[in-house]
Each structure stands twice: as structure tokens, then as C-alpha cells.
Design an enzyme around this catalytic site. Sequence first.
Site, PDB file in Angstrom:
ATOM      1  NE  ARG A   1      -6.564  -9.948  -8.163  1.00 12.52           N
ATOM      2  CZ  ARG A   1      -6.055  -8.741  -8.225  1.00 12.52           C
ATOM      3  NH1 ARG A   1      -5.051  -8.486  -9.022  1.00 12.52           N
ATOM      4  NH2 ARG A   1      -6.554  -7.768  -7.500  1.00 12.52           N
TER       5      ARG A   1
ATOM      6  CE  LYS B   1      -0.859   8.731  -1.598  1.00 14.65           C
ATOM      7  NZ  LYS B   1      -1.022   8.614  -3.037  1.00 14.65           N
TER       8      LYS B   1
ATOM      9  N   GLY C   1      -6.193  -5.879  -1.663  1.00 13.13           N
ATOM     10  CA  GLY C   1      -4.959  -5.112  -1.591  1.00 13.13           C
ATOM     11  C   GLY C   1      -4.045  -5.597  -0.495  1.00 13.13           C
TER      12      GLY C   1
ATOM     13  N   GLY D   1      -9.041  -2.048  -5.195  1.00 16.92           N
ATOM     14  CA  GLY D   1      -9.790  -0.859  -5.612  1.00 16.92           C
ATOM     15  C   GLY D   1     -11.275  -1.146  -5.717  1.00 16.92           C
TER      16      GLY D   1
END
Length: 406
Positions: A39, A205, A362, A385
Site C-alpha cells: 500500500r 464465506k 484481500g 472490502g
Amino acid sequence: MSTRLRTFKDLALKEGSTVFLRLDLNVPMQDSVISDDFRITASLPTLKYLLEKKCKIIACSHLGRPNGKGFEAEFSLAPVGQKISEYLGCEVLLCPDFLNLGVDKIVSELNSPEQMILLENLRFFSGEKNGTDEFCQKLSSLCEFYVNDAFGTSHRPDASMYGVPLLFPLEKRCAGFLVEKEVRFLEEAFLKPKPPVTAIFGGSKVSDKIQVLERFCNIAQHIIVGGAMAYTFLKVLGKDIGISKYEADKLDLAQKILEYASRRNVKLYFPEDHICAASFEESAESVLCPTADIPKNLMGMDIGPLTLDVYQNIINSSQTILWNGPMGVFEWDSFSLGTKGIAQTLATRSQKAGAIVVVGGGDSAAAMEKYHLKDKVTHVSTGGGASLEFLEGKELPGIKVLKTYY
Ligand code: AMP
């Protein structure tokens, strides 16, 4: 109504202009040492541009999750400032408490074009999360221009992402180079994509990815599913999944996705074989399970070689590909072959066939980094996200305030 993202071309910057620069410097740290500076390097083009323009930069970011009650050494941005200074050869002055230091004093400390200010972690202040007027006013009064280059935080309506830019006139706000690049690739690649389009979803998930799965049923021709989320679907499809991780309360949702995809004529692919283990441990022995059904005492930890082969063939016939989520527990070597294989195939497809390959942030970005393939695909997003919400078709608050509506 049409919109256009405002960029540096829209900003009348001149030598000495003061710029409030929101960055995403939320890097992983271990014992105060930066373990991955992805980043930071992603922020360098904007920093370089503003330094070359001889602007006065007041940069800020959050780091980790301090509780908003003041300084906590483990979340200090000091090591990040040091790293930026090493990369750019400029002096980074860390401002510990902008709330109580006079604005004039902060800006007056900048007296050389080889200097910039970095405000200490904004999450040391409760106002960043609460977005209080006073906090936003204080931050906005530091500068004449507002630039957001923090794509990874753009889905959060924090003060520095949303309340602060609203206090600048529209003609004084814009996106930095990273946000511009993220929006361009995430938007354009899937707005009028070159078919065949394939979306690859994995990770833990189904619930996290329901909306993006639904949206891609309208964009993609093929949807590939791996990771633990595949087991919720396989359960619905009547397969034996042994003791694999799955979401018992999301079976209805998985069923709905299957029906929706079938109505849209989208082909969904699930693992046909698996690499399994008897327990969820790094040291667990890996066992090949050659069919879609898994024995009672085993759990699926990765896709098997047959599945990888099928998935690779689909990738090799696609022109536009999105990847979001690992195929297995790739952090552990014995269960990493599926994720590594997909990462390598995507890189080759992008390099050799010129396919557009976009990797959501991610864990899939972490996998590209792990296998040194980050520079071999069209785009790897810096925001997990944020990229997921963007791909779901949501308007991110931090991006919305950077747009011209016409
Ligand atoms: P997510 O944050 O939803 O993208 O999930 C990423 C995580 O899913 C990674 O830490 C993987 O180790 C984990 N994961 C992937 N496949 C499996 C699996 N079959 N069983 C358990 N965890 C998995």
C-alpha cells in the site's frame, strides 16, 4: 444522470498549494516492522507528482484498529513515514496531534519542497469514526485542496473520506492516481467486458460474496467457485461434504444463487475433486479425494488436480476474468496448489493472450504477492472490502464525493 471521476487534470494546483492527501497506509505490521509495503508503494505515484509540483502535502491515513482514545505506540504511523522517506528521499514530518497544534504551525513547518507532513494515525481520534463537524472542520482547514488516494478505505464514510471532502468546493477535490486506476479497471473491465467473461470466487464465506455473485450472473458467462464457500453450494447440490467448513444458515441463499444463475444461463462450476485433511491444521496430512463427495471424517482444504485442470481450461478460453478469494487454505503449503495454479494461469493468460485479468483485494491479492505475480496481470486491487463493494455495484462514499454529476 452521468458521472465522471474528478482527477488531477481537474485541479488548478500551483507551486506552494496546500493539499490534504488521504492515503491508505494501513499496512500489515509485525513487532513495529512493516511486513508488506504494497500500500505504501501504491501511494508513491501521487506523492511524487505532488512533490514534483512543489505542493505542500499534509498526508494522513489510519493504521490498524486503535480505539479512538489517543496515541497507542503499536499503531503509530512512524515506521510508515520512515518508509515513505526512504522511497522518496524526502523528509516526512510526523505530526502527533493536529487537533491541538495550530493549523498555521503545521503548515509553517513545511518550508522545503523536499518535505511533507504525515498526520499521526487518524483513528487515534474518535472524530474520525464519528465524523463530528468539529473534527471535519479542523482537518479541512489545514489545506486548500483535497485528494483521496485511499481506495481501500473508500467504502467507509469516515471523516477523512467523506465529511472532510464535502467541506471543500467540488473544484478543489479529486482522486489521486491510485483511486483513478482502481476505478478505471474495476469499472471499465466489467462495464463493457470483452466476452467470454469468467468470475472466480473463493474464500471462506458465501455470505460475504452473495451480492457480487448475483451481479456477476448478469456479467459473466462462467462462474467458478472454490474455497470453503464451495461447500455450502455442494451441500445444497446433495454432495457429501464430510466435515468441511460450510454455512448452515446460508443454504437457502446458495440455492437462490443456483436458480438465479440457471435462469441467466450462467454456468456455475464447483470442485469435482478435493485435497482434504482430517483436521484444520497446518501439519495435517493432505489426502486426495478423487470425487466430488468427501468421506465423513475429512474436510475439503483445497480444490483437487482434476478441478484445477477444468478451471484452468475455462480461464484459458476467457478474455475478461475477475478473481476474488483463494481456492483453498493457501497460507499452508500442503493446501496451496489450487490457489497457486489459478494465480499462475491468470498471469499466463494475461501475459500471453492479453486477457483482462482483475484481481480483487484481500487474500487473492496476497496470493498474487506470495507467488510474485502481482505485476503479471492487468490489475490487482489494493482494497479488499472496497473492491468487493465496488464490484457489487455499490457507490462508495469516498468515491461519490469525487465525482462531477452532469
Ligand atoms: P475470504 O476472506 O472470505 O476471502 O477468505 C479467505 C480465507 O479463506 C483464507 O484465509 C483461506 O485460508 C480460507 N479458506 C479457503 N478455502 C478454505 C477451506 N476449504 N476451508 C477453510 N478455509 C478456507
